[in-house]
Enzyme design. Structure first.
Site, PDB file in Angstrom:
ATOM      1  N   CYS A 249      42.740  57.052  44.827  1.00 53.13           N
ATOM      2  CA  CYS A 249      41.650  57.926  44.377  1.00 53.13           C
ATOM      3  C   CYS A 249      40.398  57.516  45.154  1.00 53.13           C
ATOM      4  O   CYS A 249      40.137  56.331  45.343  1.00 53.13           O
ATOM      5  CB  CYS A 249      41.426  57.791  42.871  1.00 53.13           C
ATOM      6  SG  CYS A 249      42.892  58.238  41.931  1.00 53.13           S
TER       7      CYS A 249
ATOM      8  N   CYS B 143      37.592  54.811  43.750  1.00 52.40           N
ATOM      9  CA  CYS B 143      38.071  53.634  43.006  1.00 52.40           C
ATOM     10  C   CYS B 143      38.286  52.428  43.927  1.00 52.40           C
ATOM     11  O   CYS B 143      38.970  52.540  44.947  1.00 52.40           O
ATOM     12  CB  CYS B 143      39.373  54.007  42.297  1.00 52.40           C
ATOM     13  SG  CYS B 143      40.221  52.600  41.558  1.00 52.40           S
TER      14      CYS B 143
ATOM     15  N   CYS C 207      46.830  49.517  44.036  1.00 50.95           N
ATOM     16  CA  CYS C 207      47.303  50.810  43.531  1.00 50.95           C
ATOM     17  C   CYS C 207      47.651  51.669  44.733  1.00 50.95           C
ATOM     18  O   CYS C 207      46.940  51.677  45.734  1.00 50.95           O
ATOM     19  CB  CYS C 207      46.223  51.491  42.689  1.00 50.95           C
ATOM     20  SG  CYS C 207      46.803  53.050  41.967  1.00 50.95           S
TER      21      CYS C 207
ATOM     22  N   GLU D 105      42.991  41.223  38.064  1.00 50.55           N
ATOM     23  CA  GLU D 105      41.872  40.947  37.167  1.00 50.55           C
ATOM     24  C   GLU D 105      42.131  41.511  35.770  1.00 50.55           C
ATOM     25  O   GLU D 105      42.757  42.552  35.607  1.00 50.55           O
ATOM     26  CB  GLU D 105      40.585  41.530  37.758  1.00 50.55           C
ATOM     27  CG  GLU D 105      40.225  40.807  39.048  1.00 50.55           C
ATOM     28  CD  GLU D 105      38.907  41.248  39.677  1.00 50.55           C
ATOM     29  OE1 GLU D 105      38.171  40.361  40.131  1.00 50.55           O
ATOM     30  OE2 GLU D 105      38.612  42.451  39.728  1.00 50.55           O
TER      31      GLU D 105
ATOM     32  N   CYS E 174      41.164  44.743  28.772  1.00 49.49           N
ATOM     33  CA  CYS E 174      41.572  45.712  29.794  1.00 49.49           C
ATOM     34  C   CYS E 174      42.553  45.006  30.732  1.00 49.49           C
ATOM     35  O   CYS E 174      42.208  44.016  31.382  1.00 49.49           O
ATOM     36  CB  CYS E 174      40.317  46.191  30.530  1.00 49.49           C
ATOM     37  SG  CYS E 174      40.682  47.338  31.864  1.00 49.49           S
TER      38      CYS E 174
ATOM     39  N   CYS F  75      34.641  49.637  34.999  1.00 51.12           N
ATOM     40  CA  CYS F  75      35.727  50.547  35.392  1.00 51.12           C
ATOM     41  C   CYS F  75      35.658  50.831  36.882  1.00 51.12           C
ATOM     42  O   CYS F  75      34.597  51.174  37.401  1.00 51.12           O
ATOM     43  CB  CYS F  75      35.566  51.904  34.715  1.00 51.12           C
ATOM     44  SG  CYS F  75      35.582  51.851  32.974  1.00 51.12           S
TER      45      CYS F  75
END
Ligand code: SAH
Ligand code: SF4
Length: 377
Positions: free
Chosen positions: A115, A118, A111, A91, A104, A342
């Site tokens: 974390c 997230c 990933c 995205e 962004c 975010c």
């Protein structure tokens, strides 16, 4: 084999031209056609000889990722879902503001760093994006938003800033991210200044040092906790590169950075890292680093297990930082109605790390232990 020139650095284009018996200035023409005019067809490149154009059409291509969805939020934030093959989609988000437009960009399909707060980390990891897939996001958005010819300095650009804050840890895909950022900065490509390109990292210390030498753009560091004990839990890479080492790397980075400070990102999670005592602790922790703090209200996603801090808690936290002389801002939540804020980016990731299975397994073990202890009692 057909090569995709969109992901070629200036240096690689020069070598390619040399191999075709062409002069180095052809590389500059190609850069301009691809990145400034948004060309994907060699036929339009009228200042390049017909012979070379025919050769390019036979041996090369100019291709970005395929856009499969285009969504606009109530506040004008726009999100593109881009197919990058083998069941993965990433995205890209455009955030329009009065005085600037920020794109962004994602650097990985998923990933690997996990974390706890997230959505991308929750999904697992498939692979690094290639240079064409990274720069292709800017290439596409520029065309889509009607970017003008970059050489006309009087015309405001739709995209004035780029943040490497989409899916993935950019420093874990170092070479491709640096090549893509060099294209962002190149005057024959996107011509952005180093201050207008920001890379956000969860704190891969050795790669921060390499970035400082290779391509020192503005740096944001995901801190999120004032102490190692809590950061180990929220940002597990902290176990490898603890806060003290991270802060020392920030100080080293500032020597070459385009700004004289580092931005620390701090996502506020209710009852986890948002108390007044933790704000005081944070002031102490960061005092060795010239910095600004960007407080990010947590953006929820299904099953995250966290809550966004209340507005009063955010204000209190910020007040403590400001009173101690730190510049602290609160990031405005943008595009959350289309899951573009975010930490909400999830795209589609064919997880190679089997994260969901591992999580279920861990939950099952915890469940068993719990029921066994209940039996004992
Ligand atoms: N991997 C890099 C860049 C991508 S994440 C990094 O971690 O820095 C961009 C920012 O969004 C980071 O500061 C990240 O911690 C933050 N973030 C992640 N999940 C979030 C969430 N659910 N709500 C708010 N911010 C989040
Ligand atoms: Fe990866 Fe950044 Fe999300 Fe952590 S916050 S899991 S490093 S994308």
């Amino acid at each position: 084999m057909t090569v995709n020139l969109l992901g070629y650095s200036r240096h690689e284009l020069i070598s390619c031209c040399a191999a075709w018996g062409e002069k180095p200035f052809r590389a500059k023409q190609l850069l301009r056609w691809m990145h400034q005019s948004g060309a994907s067809d060699f036929g339009v490149m009228t200042d390049i000889s017909k012979v070379l154009r025919e050769r390019l059409a036979a041996d090369a291509t100019i291709a970005g990722p395929t856009v499969v969805q285009d969504t606009v939020a109530g506040d004008g934030t726009r999100k593109w879902l881009m197919d990058v093959g083998t069941g993965n989609a990433i995205e890209t988000v455009f955030i329009p503001e009065t005085s600037r437009g920020t794109l962004c960009i994602s650097s990985q399909a998923g990933c690997a760093l996990e974390c706890s707060f997230c959505a991308t980390g929750r999904q697992g990891f498939n692979r690094n994006l290639g240079v064409a897939e990274i720069i292709g996001q800017l290439w596409w958005a520029n065309q889509c938003l009607g970017a003008y010819d970059i050489r006309n300095k009087d015309d405001p650009r739709a995209i004035s800033n780029v943040v490497m804050m989409g899916m993935g840890e950019p420093l874990a895909n170092f070479d491709n991210v640096v090549t893509a950022m060099q294209l962002m900065l190149d005057d024959d490509a996107y011509g952005l200044s180093r201050r207008r390109v920001t890379l956000s990292t969860s704190g891969l210390v050795p790669a921060m040092d390499r970035l400082r030498d290779a391509c020192p753009v503005a740096l944001a560091v995901s801190l999120h906790a004032p102490s190692d004990a809590l950061r180990d839990e929220l940002v597990p890479i902290n176990k490898k590169y603890p806060i003290r080492e991270l802060l020392a790397a920030c100080v080293r980075y500032i020597e070459k950075a385009p700004r004289d400070f580092v931005t620390f990102e701090y996502v506020l999670l209710e009852g986890v890292n948002d108390s007044v005592a933790q704000a005081h602790e944070l002031v102490e922790t960061v005092k060795s680093v010239p910095c600004k703090i960007n407080l990010i209200p947590f953006n929820p996603f299904p099953g995250s297990g966290y809550l966004r801090s209340k507005a009063e808690a955010v204000a209190r936290f910020r007040e403590v930082l400001n009173r101690a002389g730190l510049v602290a801002t609160t990031r405005k939540t943008r595009g959350d109605d289309i899951a573009a804020a975010c930490g909400q980016l999830a795209g589609q990731v064919k997880d190679k790390t089997h994260r969901a299975e591992r999580r279920l397994h861990a939950q099952a073990i915890r469940g068993n232990i719990l029921s066994e202890s209940e039996v004992v009692q």
